[in-house]
Design a protein around this motif. Structure first.
Motif, short mmCIF file in Angstrom:
data_model
loop_
_atom_site.label_atom_id
_atom_site.label_comp_id
_atom_site.label_asym_id
_atom_site.label_seq_id
_atom_site.Cartn_x
_atom_site.Cartn_y
_atom_site.Cartn_z
N THR A 174 0.83 -1.20 0.00
CA THR A 174 0.00 0.00 0.00
C THR A 174 0.86 1.25 0.00
OG1 THR A 174 -0.07 0.20 2.38
CG2 THR A 174 -1.74 -1.21 1.37
N ALA A 175 0.20 2.37 -0.30
CA ALA A 175 0.89 3.66 -0.32
C ALA A 175 1.45 3.97 1.06
CB ALA A 175 -0.07 4.75 -0.77
N PHE A 176 0.67 3.65 2.10
CA PHE A 176 1.17 3.93 3.44
C PHE A 176 2.44 3.13 3.72
CE2 PHE A 176 1.22 2.09 7.80
CZ PHE A 176 1.80 3.18 8.43
N ARG A 178 4.63 1.97 1.63
CA ARG A 178 5.76 2.51 0.89
C ARG A 178 6.29 3.77 1.57
NH1 ARG A 178 3.56 0.81 -4.10
NH2 ARG A 178 2.07 2.48 -3.87
N ALA A 179 5.35 4.64 1.99
CA ALA A 179 5.78 5.86 2.66
C ALA A 179 6.50 5.52 3.96
CB ALA A 179 4.56 6.73 2.96
N ARG A 181 8.26 2.83 4.62
CA ARG A 181 9.62 2.37 4.34
C ARG A 181 10.50 3.53 3.88
NH1 ARG A 181 9.11 -1.57 0.03
NH2 ARG A 181 6.98 -0.84 -0.17
N ALA A 182 9.90 4.45 3.11
CA ALA A 182 10.69 5.60 2.66
C ALA A 182 11.14 6.43 3.85
CB ALA A 182 9.87 6.44 1.69
N ALA A 190 12.00 11.86 2.29
CA ALA A 190 10.59 11.49 2.16
C ALA A 190 9.73 12.75 2.19
CB ALA A 190 10.19 10.53 3.27
N ALA A 191 10.06 13.67 3.09
CA ALA A 191 9.30 14.92 3.16
C ALA A 191 9.44 15.70 1.85
CB ALA A 191 9.78 15.77 4.33
N GLY A 194 7.15 14.91 -0.83
CA GLY A 194 5.76 15.19 -0.50
C GLY A 194 5.09 14.22 0.44
N VAL A 195 5.84 13.31 1.08
CA VAL A 195 5.24 12.42 2.07
C VAL A 195 5.01 13.21 3.35
CG1 VAL A 195 5.61 10.38 3.48
CG2 VAL A 195 6.32 10.37 1.11
N ASP A 196 3.79 13.16 3.87
CA ASP A 196 3.51 13.83 5.14
C ASP A 196 4.12 12.97 6.26
OD1 ASP A 196 2.48 14.87 7.44
OD2 ASP A 196 0.54 15.35 6.57
N ARG A 199 2.17 12.49 9.60
CA ARG A 199 1.05 11.55 9.52
C ARG A 199 1.55 10.11 9.42
NH1 ARG A 199 -2.96 13.23 5.18
NH2 ARG A 199 -1.60 12.10 3.77
N THR A 200 2.65 9.91 8.70
CA THR A 200 3.19 8.56 8.59
C THR A 200 3.65 8.06 9.96
OG1 THR A 200 3.93 9.18 6.39
CG2 THR A 200 4.81 7.14 7.29
N LEU A 203 0.59 7.14 11.99
CA LEU A 203 0.01 5.86 11.56
C LEU A 203 0.89 4.69 12.03
CD1 LEU A 203 -1.36 6.56 7.98
CD2 LEU A 203 -2.63 5.79 9.97
N PHE B 85 7.06 19.60 3.89
CA PHE B 85 6.44 18.62 2.99
C PHE B 85 5.33 19.23 2.15
CE2 PHE B 85 4.01 18.36 6.88
CZ PHE B 85 2.72 18.35 6.41
N PRO B 88 6.67 20.46 -1.85
CA PRO B 88 6.51 19.58 -3.01
C PRO B 88 5.06 19.25 -3.30
CG PRO B 88 7.50 18.40 -1.17
CD PRO B 88 7.48 19.83 -0.79
N PHE B 103 16.14 6.13 -2.01
CA PHE B 103 15.84 5.16 -0.96
C PHE B 103 16.52 3.86 -1.36
CE2 PHE B 103 12.07 7.98 -1.08
CZ PHE B 103 12.35 8.64 0.10
N MET B 106 14.86 0.32 -1.49
CA MET B 106 13.63 0.12 -2.24
C MET B 106 14.01 -0.09 -3.71
SD MET B 106 11.34 3.06 -0.50
CE MET B 106 9.65 2.70 -0.85
N HIS B 117 3.22 9.57 -3.84
CA HIS B 117 2.55 9.12 -2.62
C HIS B 117 1.21 9.81 -2.38
CE1 HIS B 117 2.09 7.95 1.51
NE2 HIS B 117 1.91 9.19 1.83
N ASN B 118 1.18 11.14 -2.58
CA ASN B 118 -0.02 11.86 -2.17
C ASN B 118 -1.25 11.49 -2.98
OD1 ASN B 118 0.74 13.55 0.07
ND2 ASN B 118 2.26 14.31 -1.38
N THR B 127 -5.07 4.15 3.15
CA THR B 127 -4.63 2.76 3.29
C THR B 127 -5.72 1.71 3.24
OG1 THR B 127 -2.71 3.41 4.56
CG2 THR B 127 -3.36 1.14 4.76
N TYR B 137 -8.56 2.63 -6.18
CA TYR B 137 -7.17 2.61 -5.77
C TYR B 137 -6.32 1.91 -6.81
CZ TYR B 137 -2.92 1.59 -3.27
OH TYR B 137 -1.60 1.49 -2.92
#
Lengths: 304, 285
Positions: A174-176, A178-179, A181-182, A190-191, A194-196, A199-200, A203, B85, B88, B103, B106, B117-118, B127, B137
């Protein structure tokens, strides 16, 4: 042979509980490099929410065991994850950019705070619960020794396996995930894509607390008594498991939990029950001396 | 090639000043970068080039100054007031680093997908839809994979899509980092020494890639670079910094012949001839 098999089953069951808690330690360490010492207390709160839900269900007269178990499971997952979220939001996020020591001391402080909070609200006496699930299979009868695999043990092992599958899918697909792990590999970068990050991290705490709450429910069903202090020992054992498996590694946490469970159970069976905790910690010391990155951990390469 | 495709400013930097305690890293720098242009920031080591980037991408909060991004469709953003963040995600500024920051654990493909991601997070309902495999999705994820594949194609790494990014060669890692930045769909791409450590052939490939990005994607590129053949070869506009100040600003031809630039790079034979502000900086305290 029969005795050995029985200890194997008991140890594996215990190991599942430790493993579920250990994942919370290892995930949080992986993402913000902090040991969340209050995680054991989250587990304890999970157990308390389970027993409160059970008693409430008894009051309204719902006695059908599978449904009661399901309601207990969902309630404790939901409410405990709120505790996990609040813990990060209130205690750790304000300290995100302070020295690591400040966050560590705060974690210990939150651990003591949560223990005392439960002691105050729920009382210091142990809370017993009658066994919900009894019976099981007789696997083997060797002489006068009978090997039992109880329904409860089957439930614990199956539930853990299901949770592990869902959890692995979440991290890998899932996207979460991946974020997550990033962020684990490079928070700043990661920031920048654009990864928040906040929030990550939130979560991550929620996921860890959810798994710990299930462990709390399993502990309650398995032992039948809980008090406000169970989080301390279980937390330290799970932390040991996370270090043994390699802190930061998710399969490592599960493997470490399983090993700690087995070591404890075999040690109590063949040596002395009194020293089972010593055995677990001796393993921790040996691992830290000879393989500081743990069984599945990767050596930490300094970034230039 | 025409120096000015459009005259629309994309980024306006006004009176940017950054102090670290007593050290003035950037001193009252103002310049503009136009849309669909490659703007290079050059200058000797320690001139404050990377600090400008760090201010633009929210790593530092400038001591003084205003950084306005004129987004072509979403209006103006004041970058100095935004969270790291958010830049971007909303203002659509992407950057790469002097030392590569992929990364490494990965896969190459995942590095490009996580940059989207967004969109995916929104489509996955944070999720939960993703776990149960909802259609919306899946479609969003297919789009993300398509975009990632498109960029892998452009940088020629399609065959290595499943490798761990950390195992790629240095030049490939650089291009992957640019592709990852492009996957965030930026309007301004900031590249910090993209040609550092590349051999002449890789460097020529990079030039081609950057020119193609400017032409095909229609975005602005801000470039820090020491390789003068890269800078002079592809930039439309050059800003020269020295000791945190802007000493020259113009087309490559103009900058190449500017005496202030030659002085900063090559030094001056007689100290008396230095303009007073440069002489003051050079004098030991």
């Amino acid at each position: 042979m029969g005795y050995f098999l029985q200890q194997l089953i008991n140890g594996a069951t215990l190991g599942m509980i430790y493993g579920l808690i250990a994942i919370g330690y290892t995930m949080v360490y992986g993402i913000i490099g902090m040991i969340n010492f209050a995680h054991g207390e989250i587990f304890m709160i999970g157990a308390f929410i389970s027993i409160i839900t059970f008693l409430t269900l008894g009051l309204v007269g719902m006695g059908w065991v599978p449904l009661a178990l399901l309601v207990m499971l969902l309630t404790t997952m939901l409410l405990t994850s709120v505790y996990g979220w609040a813990l990060e939001r209130l205690a750790y996020r304000p300290l995100r950019h302070s020295p690591r020591l400040a966050a560590l001391i705060t974690a210990i402080g939150m651990s003591i705070f949560l223990q005392n909070y439960v002691q105050l609200v729920q009382g210091a006496r142990v809370k017993p619960m009658q066994p919900l699930i009894s019976g099981g299979f007789r696997l083997l009868k060797g002489g006068d020794f009978v090997v039992n695999l109880s329904y409860l043990q089957i439930l614990i092992i199956l539930l853990t396996v299901v949770l592990m599958i869902v959890f692995t899918l979440m991290i890998n697909r899932t996207a979460f995930g991946r974020a997550q792990r990033a962020c684990q590999q490079d928070l700043g970068m990661a920031a920048l894509i654009g990864v928040d990050v906040d929030r990550t991290i939130s979560l991550t705490f929620v996921t860890g607390a959810t798994l710990a709450s299930v462990a709390g429910l399993m502990f309650l069903l398995n032992y039948g008594v809980i008090d406000f202090y169970i989080g301390f020992l279980a937390g330290i054992k799970a932390f040991t498991a996370a270090v043994l498996g390699g802190i930061g590694s998710l399969p490592g946490a599960m493997l470490g939990g399983l090993l700690i469970g087995l070591i404890e159970s075999f040690w109590s069976a063949y040596f002395t029950v009194e020293y089972k905790d010593v055995a677990a910690y001796t393993i921790l010391v040996l691992v830290l001396i000879f393989r500081p990155t743990g069984l599945l951990g990767k050596p930490d390469i300094e970034k230039v | 090639m025409s120096a000015h495709v459009t005259d629309k400013p994309l980024l306006t930097v006004e009176h940017l000043t950054m102090r670290f305690g007593g050290l003035v890293a950037i001193d009252d720098v103002s310049f503009q970068a136009l849309d669909r242009e490659i703007t290079a920031i050059i200058g000797p080591n320690g001139a404050g080039k990377t600090t400008v980037f760090n201010c633009l991408t929210g790593f530092y909060k400038p001591t003084v100054g205003r950084l306005t991004l004129h987004h072509p469709s979403k209006g103006d953003f004041l970058l100095e007031r935004m969270e790291g963040f958010d830049i971007p995600q909303h203002a659509r500024v992407a950057r790469t680093f002097q030392n590569i920051r992929l990364f490494p654990a990965m896969s190459v493909l995942e590095n490009l997908i996580v940059a989207q991601h967004n969109d995916l997070m929104r489509a996955s309902g944070y999720t939960f839809y993703g776990l149960i495999g909802l259609k919306g999705y899946k479609r969003a994820e297919e789009r993300a994979v398509d975009r990632a594949r498109h960029w892998l194609d452009r940088i020629g790494l399609t065959k290595q899509a499943d490798w761990n990014a950390g195992n790629l060669s240095y030049g490939d890692q650089r291009r992957l980092e640019i592709a990852r930045a492009m996957c965030t769909q930026p309007v301004l791409l900031c590249l910090d020494e993209p040609a550092a450590g590349l051999n002449p052939r890789e460097s020529a490939d990079l030039n081609k890639l950057l020119l193609a990005i400017r032409e095909d994607e229609g975005i602005g590129v801000l470039l820090i670079e020491h390789h003068m053949d890269v800078v002079m070869g592809i930039s439309d506009h050059i800003v020269v910094l020295d000791y945190g100040r802007k000493i020259s600003d113009g087309t490559p031809e103009f900058v190449r012949n500017d005496t202030a630039v030659i002085r900063a790079y090559l030094g001056e034979e007689e100290e008396e001839e230095l303009p007073p502000e440069v002489a003051k900086d050079l004098k030991p305290n």
